[in-house]
Design a protein around this motif. Structure first.
Motif, PDB file in Angstrom:
ATOM      1  N   PHE A 185      59.980  11.691 -14.881  1.00  0.00           N
ATOM      2  CA  PHE A 185      59.542  11.151 -13.599  1.00  0.00           C
ATOM      3  C   PHE A 185      58.716   9.875 -13.721  1.00  0.00           C
ATOM      4  O   PHE A 185      58.394   9.249 -12.713  1.00  0.00           O
ATOM      5  N   SER A 186      58.336   9.506 -14.938  1.00  0.00           N
ATOM      6  CA  SER A 186      57.408   8.383 -15.053  1.00  0.00           C
ATOM      7  C   SER A 186      58.067   7.078 -14.637  1.00  0.00           C
ATOM      8  O   SER A 186      59.272   6.896 -14.791  1.00  0.00           O
ATOM      9  N   GLY A 187      57.257   6.208 -14.099  1.00  0.00           N
ATOM     10  CA  GLY A 187      57.747   4.887 -13.741  1.00  0.00           C
ATOM     11  C   GLY A 187      58.443   4.829 -12.405  1.00  0.00           C
ATOM     12  O   GLY A 187      58.989   3.794 -12.035  1.00  0.00           O
ATOM     13  N   SER A 188      58.451   5.918 -11.642  1.00  0.00           N
ATOM     14  CA  SER A 188      59.099   5.874 -10.334  1.00  0.00           C
ATOM     15  C   SER A 188      58.070   6.105  -9.234  1.00  0.00           C
ATOM     16  O   SER A 188      57.112   6.837  -9.408  1.00  0.00           O
ATOM     17  N   LYS A 189      58.310   5.458  -8.110  1.00  0.00           N
ATOM     18  CA  LYS A 189      57.418   5.660  -6.974  1.00  0.00           C
ATOM     19  C   LYS A 189      57.828   6.887  -6.165  1.00  0.00           C
ATOM     20  O   LYS A 189      57.098   7.349  -5.308  1.00  0.00           O
ATOM     21  N   LYS A 190      59.020   7.395  -6.448  1.00  0.00           N
ATOM     22  CA  LYS A 190      59.480   8.578  -5.723  1.00  0.00           C
ATOM     23  C   LYS A 190      58.689   9.798  -6.192  1.00  0.00           C
ATOM     24  O   LYS A 190      58.304   9.891  -7.360  1.00  0.00           O
ATOM     25  N   SER A 191      58.498  10.735  -5.282  1.00  0.00           N
ATOM     26  CA  SER A 191      57.747  11.931  -5.662  1.00  0.00           C
ATOM     27  C   SER A 191      58.623  12.820  -6.548  1.00  0.00           C
ATOM     28  O   SER A 191      59.853  12.734  -6.529  1.00  0.00           O
ATOM     29  N   VAL A 192      57.945  13.666  -7.301  1.00  0.00           N
ATOM     30  CA  VAL A 192      58.656  14.610  -8.167  1.00  0.00           C
ATOM     31  C   VAL A 192      59.600  15.463  -7.324  1.00  0.00           C
ATOM     32  O   VAL A 192      60.743  15.717  -7.704  1.00  0.00           O
TER      33      VAL A 192
END
Ligand code: ZN
Ligand code: ZN
Length: 324
Positions: free
Chosen positions: A92-99
């Motif tokens: 999930f790292s590096g994304s602005k989307k939630s988990v």
């Protein structure tokens, strides 16, 4: 303490999505599949002291203070301030989307939704969907690369064939050259290998055959001349002459399984995506779908794959390791 790792779970799309709605259940799911490491405490790499996890900010923060001498020669307390997002080094790292959003996306992708449906269901931009589809395919690719075992062996039959994909003419007159894929399928188990090749020469194909097919296998192929050497390379080789029949009347040799494999791939791979440089990733996705034809198995298997490709930060937990 090691978290118990899930030995197998089955989800329908509906159940998985409703699980995603609940933060605690989702976190537990990701934890038992090794995707995230929700230790309450990690050790600060700067001062070797425990950092607290702040749930609300989804971050670990080091609040250790030390006494330092400042520019005016005064002794002052200074907070370490080391911060680490709990997503670091994870899928999930590096994304602005939630988990949660990302897991929902993965679920839609796992059941075979394509670009348009993914955009509709996630309400993400085209670009973001394209990116996340690539990330998922990359996971498949790495797993396929690291886990596929050679086929065949004494008494086993492997059908081999080559096929060209992606050759098509676009409206603007642009021609995509296409990509040769060489592949084989073990008849009993239906295990496969698929390798993009630059050409169909004997040297090229033989090297791959030696890598992917065990000695003494019965290899069945069409009459492509590159295969003529197989008898001399330790394989039983049976040919079927496709200009005469589909099944050799004398030996019973046929390559219908591998031809079916090509048909499945052509069906599975969208036309707009047949760029040869991406092809190997499509193949990997196809391979994953073949390996786990039941949707209910895919959630468990794919999240375990994610954990393998993106192992969460290897942190020392409080009470372990160097506490001296
Ligand atoms: Zn599971
Ligand atoms: Zn610190």
């Amino acid at each position: 303490m090691d978290t118990d790792i899930c030995a197998g779970c089955k989800y329908s799309l509906k159940n998985f999505l409703s699980m995603c709605e609940n933060d605690d259940r989702l976190k537990e799911f990701l934890k038992v599949h090794g995707v995230i490491d929700c230790a309450d405490v990690i050790i600060c790499p700067k001062c070797n002291k425990p950092c607290k996890f702040f749930e609300r900010h989804n971050k670990y923060v080091c609040n250790t203070t030390t006494v330092v001498v400042n520019a005016r020669n005064r002794r002052v307390r200074q907070r370490c301030g080391f911060i680490q997002t709990s997503r670091k080094n994870t899928f999930f790292s590096g994304s602005k989307k939630s988990v949660q959003e990302i897991c929902q996306f993965v679920a839609f992708w796992l059941v075979g939704f394509k670009q348009e449906q993914l955009e509709l269901e996630t309400e993400w931009s085209r670009r973001t969907v394209v990116d996340w589809v690539s990330f998922c395919r990359e996971v498949c690719f790495i797993i396929v690369r690291d886990h596929t075992e050679p086929l065949g062996g004494p008494g086993k039959i492997v059908e081999i064939d080559e096929a060209k994909f992606g050759r098509r003419k676009y409206n603007r007159g642009r021609i995509i050259e296409g990509q040769w894929i060489f592949g084989g399928i073990e008849r009993e188990s239906k295990k496969v290998f698929m390798v993009p090749v630059a050409d169909r020469s004997q040297d090229t194909l033989l090297e791959i055959i030696k890598e992917w097919i065990l000695p003494e296998t019965t290899v069945m192929s069409d009459c492509w001349r590159s295969y003529d050497c197989l008898e001399n390379e330790g394989f039983q080789h049976l040919k079927v002459n496709h200009s005469l029949n589909f099944v050799d009347p004398d030996t019973g040799a046929h390559t219908q399984n591998v031809e079916r494999l090509w048909r499945d791939i052509r069906f599975d791979i969208p036309r707009f995506g047949r760029r040869s440089d991406n092809f190997v990733y499509y193949l990997a996705e196809h391979y994953f779908h073949r390996k786990f034809p039941k949707f209910t198995d895919r959630f468990h298997e794919f999240f375990k794959y994610i954990a393998e490709v993106y192992p969460p930060t290897d942190t020392q937990h409080e009470g372990e390791g160097t506490s001296s």
